[in-house]
Design an enzyme around this catalytic site. Sequence first.
Site, short mmCIF file in Angstrom:
data_model
loop_
_atom_site.label_atom_id
_atom_site.label_comp_id
_atom_site.label_asym_id
_atom_site.label_seq_id
_atom_site.Cartn_x
_atom_site.Cartn_y
_atom_site.Cartn_z
N ASP A 66 52.64 26.45 51.35
CA ASP A 66 51.77 27.56 51.71
C ASP A 66 50.61 27.10 52.59
O ASP A 66 50.37 25.90 52.76
CB ASP A 66 51.24 28.30 50.46
CG ASP A 66 50.90 27.35 49.30
OD1 ASP A 66 50.67 26.14 49.57
OD2 ASP A 66 50.86 27.81 48.16
N ASN A 127 47.73 32.13 36.33
CA ASN A 127 48.43 33.41 36.12
C ASN A 127 49.94 33.27 36.29
O ASN A 127 50.65 34.26 36.38
CB ASN A 127 47.88 34.48 37.08
CG ASN A 127 48.11 34.12 38.55
OD1 ASN A 127 48.68 33.07 38.85
ND2 ASN A 127 47.64 34.96 39.45
N HIS A 129 51.48 31.88 38.91
CA HIS A 129 51.99 31.88 40.28
C HIS A 129 52.56 30.50 40.63
O HIS A 129 52.13 29.48 40.10
CB HIS A 129 50.94 32.35 41.30
CG HIS A 129 49.85 31.38 41.63
ND1 HIS A 129 48.54 31.78 41.85
CD2 HIS A 129 49.83 30.03 41.82
CE1 HIS A 129 47.81 30.73 42.15
NE2 HIS A 129 48.57 29.64 42.13
N GLU A 134 52.23 35.67 43.76
CA GLU A 134 51.42 36.21 42.67
C GLU A 134 52.29 37.09 41.77
O GLU A 134 53.41 37.45 42.14
CB GLU A 134 50.26 37.02 43.27
CG GLU A 134 49.33 36.20 44.17
CD GLU A 134 48.39 35.27 43.38
OE1 GLU A 134 48.65 34.96 42.22
OE2 GLU A 134 47.35 34.87 43.96
C1 F6R Z 1 49.36 24.97 46.36
C2 F6R Z 1 50.08 25.96 45.57
C3 F6R Z 1 49.48 26.59 44.36
C4 F6R Z 1 48.96 25.55 43.37
C5 F6R Z 1 48.42 26.22 42.12
C6 F6R Z 1 47.79 25.21 41.16
O1 F6R Z 1 50.13 24.54 47.46
O2 F6R Z 1 51.16 26.29 45.94
O3 F6R Z 1 50.45 27.39 43.73
O4 F6R Z 1 49.99 24.67 43.02
O5 F6R Z 1 47.47 27.18 42.46
O6 F6R Z 1 46.68 24.64 41.77
P1 F6R Z 1 45.95 23.36 41.12
O7 F6R Z 1 46.93 22.25 41.17
O8 F6R Z 1 44.77 23.13 42.00
O9 F6R Z 1 45.60 23.75 39.73
#
Ligand code: F6R
Length: 233
Positions: A66, A127, A129, A134
Site C-alpha cells: 500500500d 480493527n 485490516h 478496512e
Molecule cells: C502497512 C499495512 C498495514 C499495517 C497495519 C499494522 O503496509 O499494510 O495494514 O500492517 O496497519 O501496522 P503496525 O505494524 O504499525 O501496527
Amino acid sequence: MNIVVKNADELSRLIAEEIIKVVKENKNPVLGLATGSSPLGIYANLIKAYENGEVSFKKVKTFNLDEYVKTYEEQTYRYFMNENLFNHVDIDKKNTNFPSLDNYSHYDEMIKDNGGIDIQLLGIGGNGHIAFNEPNTSFDSLTHVTDLTEKTRSDNARFFKDISEVPTQAITMGLKSIMNAKKVVLIATGKNKADAIKKLIEDEPNESLPCSILKKHPNCTIYVDEDAYSLVK
Ligand code: F6R
C-alpha cells in the site's frame, strides 16, 4: 492457517528466515512487503543477513501492499522502505514497486507478469485490516483506492505530528490480490492486536473482519506474541 506463538524477537527472526529461504530457492524471487512497526525487526534481520553475506537481493523484485495517496515525501511508504530496508541491501530500486494513482488499475497484472508473489508479509490493524482493506471490503477486491477509517488514522497518527496530517486515503492491494500470493505470513505483536487475533482465530471468514479471509489461504502462517494471543480461548 498455522499459528506460531513466540516472543517478538523470535518471530522476526523466524519470518526473516522464511523470506531468505524464498530468496535463495527461487530464480526470480518476488516479495510482497508491508510497512508499519510490525515488520521493522524482520527487516533488521534481513539487513544483518545481507551484511553477513548470507543473502543477496540482486534478483529480488518487491511489491509493497500500500501507499498513502497524498503526503510528504518522508511519510510515503517508499521512503519508509528505502530507510528501513532497500538502502541497506543490494536490491535494484528499479525492481521495487508501490501501488499509485497511476498504476493501481494494472498493479495486479504487473504482479502476475512477474510470476506472482512468492511470499507476502502482512501486519494487521487493530480493527482486523490487512494492507488498507478496512472492515467490509469485498473479499473479491483487487488493488484499489480506499478511504482510511478514523481508527486506522488514529492508530497511524503516532508516525505524524498530529492526526490532522494523517492522509484520508490510500491505494492498497485488495484482499483477492493478497490471496493470490503463494505463501502468506502475518505478524502481530502487542495487546492492541489481541482482539483482532482472537476474532481471526475464532470466527468464520466474514467481510467485517478483513483478515479472516486468510483462513481460506492454503499456505498461511500467523506469527503472534503472547500479548497478541492473550484473548484466544
Ligand atoms: C502497512 C499495512 C498495514 C499495517 C497495519 C499494522 O503496509 O499494510 O495494514 O500492517 O496497519 O501496522 P503496525 O505494524 O504499525 O501496527
